[in-house]
Each structure stands twice: as C-alpha cells, then as structure tokens.
Design a protein around this motif. Structure first.
Motif, PDB file in Angstrom:
ATOM      1  N   CYS A 177       0.777  -1.261   0.049  1.00  0.00           N
ATOM      2  CA  CYS A 177       0.068   0.074   0.035  1.00  0.00           C
ATOM      3  C   CYS A 177       0.676   1.244   0.003  1.00  0.00           C
ATOM      4  N   VAL A 178       2.350   1.249   0.033  1.00  0.00           N
ATOM      5  CA  VAL A 178       3.049   2.347   0.158  1.00  0.00           C
ATOM      6  C   VAL A 178       4.009   2.316  -1.138  1.00  0.00           C
ATOM      7  N   VAL A 179       3.935   3.774  -1.648  1.00  0.00           N
ATOM      8  CA  VAL A 179       4.898   3.646  -2.860  1.00  0.00           C
ATOM      9  C   VAL A 179       6.255   4.463  -2.263  1.00  0.00           C
ATOM     10  N   THR A 180       6.244   5.327  -1.424  1.00  0.00           N
ATOM     11  CA  THR A 180       7.320   6.111  -0.788  1.00  0.00           C
ATOM     12  C   THR A 180       7.101   6.587   0.317  1.00  0.00           C
ATOM     13  N   LEU A 181       7.825   6.350   1.409  1.00  0.00           N
ATOM     14  CA  LEU A 181       7.949   6.903   2.760  1.00  0.00           C
ATOM     15  C   LEU A 181       8.503   7.953   2.488  1.00  0.00           C
ATOM     16  N   THR A 182       7.856   9.221   3.221  1.00  0.00           N
ATOM     17  CA  THR A 182       8.527  10.652   3.092  1.00  0.00           C
ATOM     18  C   THR A 182       8.905  11.022   4.433  1.00  0.00           C
ATOM     19  N   GLU A 183       9.852  10.021   5.141  1.00  0.00           N
ATOM     20  CA  GLU A 183      10.082  10.182   6.472  1.00  0.00           C
ATOM     21  C   GLU A 183      10.926  11.659   6.759  1.00  0.00           C
ATOM     22  N   ASP A 184      11.745  11.741   6.104  1.00  0.00           N
ATOM     23  CA  ASP A 184      12.524  13.178   6.464  1.00  0.00           C
ATOM     24  C   ASP A 184      11.646  14.258   6.374  1.00  0.00           C
ATOM     25  N   LEU A 185      10.717  14.287   5.494  1.00  0.00           N
ATOM     26  CA  LEU A 185       9.566  15.320   5.266  1.00  0.00           C
ATOM     27  C   LEU A 185       8.683  15.589   6.363  1.00  0.00           C
ATOM     28  N   ALA A 186       8.488  14.218   6.985  1.00  0.00           N
ATOM     29  CA  ALA A 186       7.285  14.107   8.087  1.00  0.00           C
ATOM     30  C   ALA A 186       7.751  14.511   9.276  1.00  0.00           C
ATOM     31  N   ILE A 187       9.085  14.133   9.798  1.00  0.00           N
ATOM     32  CA  ILE A 187       9.942  14.395  10.834  1.00  0.00           C
ATOM     33  C   ILE A 187       9.843  15.864  10.956  1.00  0.00           C
ATOM     34  N   SER A 188      10.103  16.574   9.824  1.00  0.00           N
ATOM     35  CA  SER A 188      10.225  17.903   9.708  1.00  0.00           C
ATOM     36  C   SER A 188       9.063  18.624  10.067  1.00  0.00           C
ATOM     37  N   LYS A 214      -2.515   9.785  -1.784  1.00  0.00           N
ATOM     38  CA  LYS A 214      -2.349   8.730  -3.165  1.00  0.00           C
ATOM     39  C   LYS A 214      -1.319   9.245  -4.199  1.00  0.00           C
ATOM     40  N   ASP A 215      -0.642   8.395  -4.641  1.00  0.00           N
ATOM     41  CA  ASP A 215       0.682   8.662  -5.576  1.00  0.00           C
ATOM     42  C   ASP A 215       0.313   9.153  -6.771  1.00  0.00           C
ATOM     43  N   LEU A 216      -0.703   9.918  -7.000  1.00  0.00           N
ATOM     44  CA  LEU A 216      -0.989  10.825  -8.137  1.00  0.00           C
ATOM     45  C   LEU A 216      -1.145  12.345  -7.872  1.00  0.00           C
ATOM     46  N   PHE A 217      -0.899  12.603  -6.537  1.00  0.00           N
ATOM     47  CA  PHE A 217      -0.702  14.059  -5.979  1.00  0.00           C
ATOM     48  C   PHE A 217       0.706  14.612  -6.239  1.00  0.00           C
ATOM     49  N   ALA A 218       1.001  15.674  -7.024  1.00  0.00           N
ATOM     50  CA  ALA A 218       2.321  15.903  -7.139  1.00  0.00           C
ATOM     51  C   ALA A 218       2.983  16.295  -5.892  1.00  0.00           C
ATOM     52  N   THR A 219       4.282  15.753  -5.699  1.00  0.00           N
ATOM     53  CA  THR A 219       4.846  16.389  -4.506  1.00  0.00           C
ATOM     54  C   THR A 219       6.227  16.757  -4.754  1.00  0.00           C
ATOM     55  N   LYS A 220       6.408  18.132  -4.398  1.00  0.00           N
ATOM     56  CA  LYS A 220       7.836  18.429  -4.742  1.00  0.00           C
ATOM     57  C   LYS A 220       9.086  17.896  -4.339  1.00  0.00           C
ATOM     58  N   GLY A 221       9.697  17.570  -5.347  1.00  0.00           N
ATOM     59  CA  GLY A 221      11.136  16.729  -5.003  1.00  0.00           C
ATOM     60  C   GLY A 221      10.824  15.417  -4.660  1.00  0.00           C
ATOM     61  N   ILE A 222       9.724  15.030  -4.677  1.00  0.00           N
ATOM     62  CA  ILE A 222       9.397  13.456  -4.123  1.00  0.00           C
ATOM     63  C   ILE A 222       8.780  12.609  -5.446  1.00  0.00           C
ATOM     64  N   LEU A 223       9.033  11.368  -5.388  1.00  0.00           N
ATOM     65  CA  LEU A 223       8.617  10.522  -6.583  1.00  0.00           C
ATOM     66  C   LEU A 223       7.117  10.729  -6.465  1.00  0.00           C
ATOM     67  N   ARG A 247      -0.698  20.931   4.186  1.00  0.00           N
ATOM     68  CA  ARG A 247       0.354  21.737   4.816  1.00  0.00           C
ATOM     69  C   ARG A 247      -0.017  22.700   5.459  1.00  0.00           C
ATOM     70  N   ALA A 248      -0.947  23.675   4.805  1.00  0.00           N
ATOM     71  CA  ALA A 248      -1.324  24.836   5.616  1.00  0.00           C
ATOM     72  C   ALA A 248      -1.813  24.667   6.764  1.00  0.00           C
ATOM     73  N   ALA A 249      -2.657  23.585   6.851  1.00  0.00           N
ATOM     74  CA  ALA A 249      -3.434  22.977   8.043  1.00  0.00           C
ATOM     75  C   ALA A 249      -2.589  22.270   8.943  1.00  0.00           C
ATOM     76  N   GLY A 250      -1.384  22.175   8.820  1.00  0.00           N
ATOM     77  CA  GLY A 250      -0.538  21.715   9.503  1.00  0.00           C
ATOM     78  C   GLY A 250      -0.542  20.106   9.746  1.00  0.00           C
ATOM     79  N   ALA A 251      -1.091  19.398   8.848  1.00  0.00           N
ATOM     80  CA  ALA A 251      -1.050  17.824   8.573  1.00  0.00           C
ATOM     81  C   ALA A 251       0.279  17.617   8.338  1.00  0.00           C
ATOM     82  N   VAL A 252       0.566  16.259   8.465  1.00  0.00           N
ATOM     83  CA  VAL A 252       1.995  15.788   8.352  1.00  0.00           C
ATOM     84  C   VAL A 252       2.130  14.603   7.271  1.00  0.00           C
TER      85      VAL A 252
END
Length: 565
Positions: A177-188, A214-223, A247-252
């Motif tokens: 169910c996971v394509v990419t973990l965004t661990e560094d971004l998440a901790i930040s 869902k991995d069809l939303f563009a994420t800057k610098g992330i697959l 992000r503006a709502a503070g979600a991680v």
C-alpha cells in the motif's frame, strides 16, 4: 479514479465505440483506400500517397459511425477533412502539459443553490479522553481523538509520526500500500507542528496529524509515480493543491500511497494492494493504498481521488469511511488528470466526522482549476433528523429489514423508496474520451508499451474512434440525465443505497453529487458490506451529520483488522 462498477472496462469499451475520428486515421489504417489507377501502356504508373485521405476512407468512417452519406456529400467534405488532419498534427506538436486545463468547466446541474464561502469544522468534544497505553491502540484513534491528545500534551506530533512510520515500515510491503515513505519531510513537519502547538499557534483539527496521499498528487522533490512503470521515476517540481492545503492546515505527510496503474484498480507497478481485512483480496481501486493504509492503522487518514468509484469502492472493500465531495468542491490542480468533468478529490478516514475535518482543510476555489468553487461548509451543521427524508435506492424487498434503514428510522428519519430512471451507461463514453485526451501524447509514444497489466492502452486508443460530435452529444445527454435525477431526487434530503450507492451511484457520480461510504462489517464470508449516503450538491455538512448519526448506531468503524501473518 478507475471504474469500479458492474460493467467491466472491456464491456463498457465494446458498447461505447460508436465512431471513428479521422484525426487518427491514415488511409493505411483502413486498407489502402482507393487503389492506383492502372497506367496506359508505355507511361509511368500514377503514384498515390498512401497517407492521403480518400473517399473510401470517409466511407469507412461513416460506416463505423453509423452514418449514411452519399458519395457526392462525402466529396464535398474531402478537402476539409484533409485540411483538418493537418491541423490535428499541428496541435499535437504543441507543448500541452499535464497541468494544462480544458477551457470548459463542468458545472453540476447549474452549480447548486448554496452561495458564500464560509468554511469551518470543529471536532466533537473529547473531554477526559486519555492516551492508550499501547502504540497500536493510538494508531487506530480518530483525528478528533488524536487532536485532543496533541493539544493536552499527552503526545507530540513527532511521537505520533514515528508510530505511523514504524507501522508503515512493518506492514506497508506486506499490504503493498506504500509507494514512497516521506520520513524526512514527515519528521520536519511534525517538529514544526510541535513548536507551533507549544506556542499556542493552532492551525486547526489536522495540526500535527500524519496522513498519506495517493501517489498521483504532485509532491515537490518526491517521487510521484501514478502507479505505473512509465512514470516510476517521475519527480515533480511543485506540490498539488491538496498537498499545499494540508500543509497549511499543519498535517504531516508520512507516505505516498499506492494506486492502480494510471488510476485504475488496485494493481500497480510493484504489485497488488491488499485488503487488510482479507489479504486474499485486492483493496479495490484506485485509491487503493489510502484505503488499505487507513484501515490498517498505518496513517490517520488518506487522500484519494475518484472518477468513477475510486474512493467509494476501496472504502467499501477496506471498511473505512470515504467521502466523495461534490464536483468542484476541492481543487484538482497537481493531481494526475484523467477525466476533466468527473475527477474529484476526497478523504478516506476512520469515521464520518473525520471526513468533515479533512474536507474543511481541502475545499475552496483555485484559479489553477477552473472547476474549483467556493461554497459554504460548516460542521457540525444544525440538522433536525425528525425533519429529514431519505430515499432508499437499494433492493425494494430488503428495505424493511435493512439495519441502516432501521437505524435511521429509530432516529426519526423518514425513509421511503425512491424511483430512479436507469442510468444510461452509454455516457461512460465521456470518461473514455476525456481519458484519451489526457493521455493523448502518452498514447502516441512508445511509453505506452511500458504500461503493464492494464487495459488503459485499449481505452486510450479506442477513444480515438469516438467522433467529437458524439462526445458533445453525450455531454448534452448527460445534462438531461442530471436534470432527470434532480427531479427524481425531489424532496428527499439524501439517498441511501447498498454498496457504493445502489441504483443511484452512477447518477450521483456523473451529476457531481457528494457521497459518503459507511462500512457495515462483512457478510460472513469475508466480503465487506457497506451503505452509501448521497447528498445534495455542496451539502456535505448536512450529509456528514446524517452519516455520523447513522454510523454512531454501530461499532463497525471502531473495529480493526488482524495484521498477523
């Protein structure tokens, strides 16, 4: 965004291919057209350009389109067709990016009647609620419960984020169910949330809450792979509108979740996303990973998209509460485009109220998406359930004994059968043509041969055989179907249907109406059961209040799957 309806993609395609676009029809595609004229003896043979559109080609087009024209009538348009084909080639050569919108915005049934832009959602009080002793129990809490723990300092966002990251690493591969973990971004992002919450800078109910996109939303610098081999290394240089607003709502953001290849089904370029309740089943699609990860307690909520069942169907299969908002309620900028007039963005959560909290952060107009609109949304809305009337769109002989119907009637809601004109399935041609347009450049390159385990190539190519006039006629027929559905909706406040909506599903989806899926356990054989509520256009606040009242009569949303091997 894939189809999850009773008709298979092959059946839909077979029934819908009614014409042929000369934009994609060289003479060689229909044989050789008119053969060369035999040259008189002693002269050079007459050379005929094999790519020249001929009268025979036009006859073939007319035949496939089910039209009857005389030779004289076809001769009159021959030069125009040849000229048009040259124009098509010039348009194809233009740099049309995936973010380029169509200058025609679909407006659901006149746009609804609600005006204004006030948006607010508040979580129900959770006074006295304390942190469970086990991290596993924390992982399955609702957004409102997690928000309470964060604001009472019983947990930090970093702690919560690490809990979900640990579970994603432990179970993500098994569930695919996971394509990419965004661990560094998440901790930040979690560290920033903790700093702000300590200084009483509160961005709202989602502040500090980990989620998956869902991995069809563009994420800057992330697959951002779209679940497909041809895009497996794609890295955007911008964020989608949904990512920006969360992000503006503070979600991680902790993970990019899997989707069926190019938003169809649950098969992506690394495997099949599993249903945590029954790993022998796929999780359905195409918001497969968001549903699976939410159900398994790997994220607090997921973001998905729907074109025709892609939020509702995996929510049903994975037994989570999914909301498909009204068309245009949420900007689609930066989400993989599939169907200009059908794509929608919405949340997949543990309970109905969570959907309200997420929707409030997502909704609103966006100049980058011409379809996105400002409409009021206030949760909780004031609803007197004793004045609510719901139409039953399920089997007539099951209405009296249906547990959802009984629950609503116990609350004082009037439930009556609703009669709906059958939906004209021919209108699925609209989806196919728009998908063919969105992926036209892709279809005309060798990249399409890298797309495995998918029927999209047939659909993209087949869309070329639908004339522009027929597409526009289908859109006009859609207008009639919308008007008929609104008329039959009548004085009902909502419609209740089995599964993803019963006989009302296609009407609501093509009409842009909001719908919410309420999980109702299983049938005893490992197959998930659910009920869908369909609301009025831009009436998600009232719809969610009704859904919460229905859901609170059961404990299905509190149950969790066993993730043991």
């Amino acid at each position: 965004m894939a189809l999850d309806v009773s008709l298979s993609r092959k059946e839909v395609l077979t029934s819908l291919i009614v014409g042929l676009s000369t934009a994609a029809l060289p003479a060689a595609a229909l044989g050789q057209g008119t053969p060369p004229v035999p040259a008189p003896q002693g002269t050079e043979p007459v050379k005929v350009d094999p790519n020249l559109v001929t009268l025979d080609d036009l006859k073939a087009v007319a035949k496939i389109s089910g039209l009857t024209f005389t030779d004289e009538e076809l001769k009159e348009v021959l030069d125009s067709v040849r000229s048009d084909r040259e124009a098509y080639a010039h348009v194809r050569a233009m740099p049309i990016k995936e973010t380029t919108s169509v200058p025609l915005a679909f407006v659901p049934n006149g746009g609804g009647t609600r005006v204004g832009s006030r948006v607010e959602a508040k979580a129900s009080p959770t006074k006295g609620f304390t942190r469970p002793s086990r991290d596993e129990d924390v992982a399955f809490l609702s957004i409102r419960e997690l928000g309470h723990l964060l604001r009472t300092r019983q947990i930090t966002s970093v702690e919560l984020t690490r809990i979900y990251l640990s579970r994603l690493k432990q179970y993500g591969d098994a569930l695919q169910c996971v394509v990419t973990l965004t661990e560094d971004l998440a901790i930040s992002q979690a560290e920033e949330a903790d700093r702000e919450l300590r200084t009483r800078t509160d961005r709202g109910p989602l502040h500090g809450i980990p989620y998956g996109a869902k991995d069809l939303f563009a994420t800057k610098g992330i697959l951002t792979t779209w679940g497909a081999d041809p895009y497996a290394t794609q890295v955007p240089n911008y964020d989608a509108a949904a990512i920006e607003r969360l992000r503006a709502a503070g979600a991680v953001l902790v993970a990019k979740t899997s989707l069926g290849s190019l938003a169809m089904g649950d098969v992506w370029h690394k495997g099949v996303t599993k249903n945590p309740w029954n790993p022998k089943q796929g999780s359905s699609g195409s918001s497969a990973g968001s549903a699976s990860a939410t159900a398994a307690g790997l994220i607090a909520f997921g973001i998905g998209t729907e074109t025709s069942g892609s939020i509702m169907s995996p929510s049903l299969r994975c037994r989570v509460t999914g909301l498909r908002p009204s068309f245009g309620r949420v900007s689609r900028f930066g989400a993989m485009e599939l169907s200009y007039s059908l794509d929608k963005v919405g949340p997949l959560c543990r309970e109905a109220e969570d959907c309200a909290l997420v929707l409030a952060a997502l909704c609103g107009a966006d100049p980058r998406d011409p379809s996105a609109v400002d409409r009021p949304f206030e949760y909780p809305a004031k609803v007197d359930l004793k004045k609510v009337k719901v139409g039953w769109a399920g089997p007539a002989d099951r209405m009296a004994d249906d547990p959802a119907v009984k629950r609503l009637r116990d609350l004082g809601v009037a439930v009556e059968a609703i009669k709906l004109t059958p939906f004209p399935n021919e209108l699925y041609a609209i989806l196919n043509v728009e998908a063919g347009s969105a992926f036209d450049a892709f279809t005309r390159t060798d990249l399409i041969h890298q797309l495995k385990n998918s029927s999209w190539p047939q659909t993209f190519r087949g869309s070329r055989f639908v004339p522009g006039v027929e597409y526009l006629q289908a859109m006009r027929a859609r207008t009639i179907a919308q008007q008929k559905f609104e008329q039959e909706f009548g004085d009902f406040d909502a419609i209740l249907g089995t599964g993803i909506g019963g006989t009302a599903f296609a009407h609501a989806n093509f009409g842009g109406y909001p719908s919410i899926l309420i999980p109702m356990g299983d049938d005893g054989s490992g197959n998930s059961v659910g009920r869908a509520l369909i609301g009025r256009l831009y009436g998600e606040d009232r719809l969610i209040v009704l859904a919460k009242a229905l859901q609170d009569g059961f404990d299905y949303h509190h149950r969790r799957p066993s993730l043991s091997p």
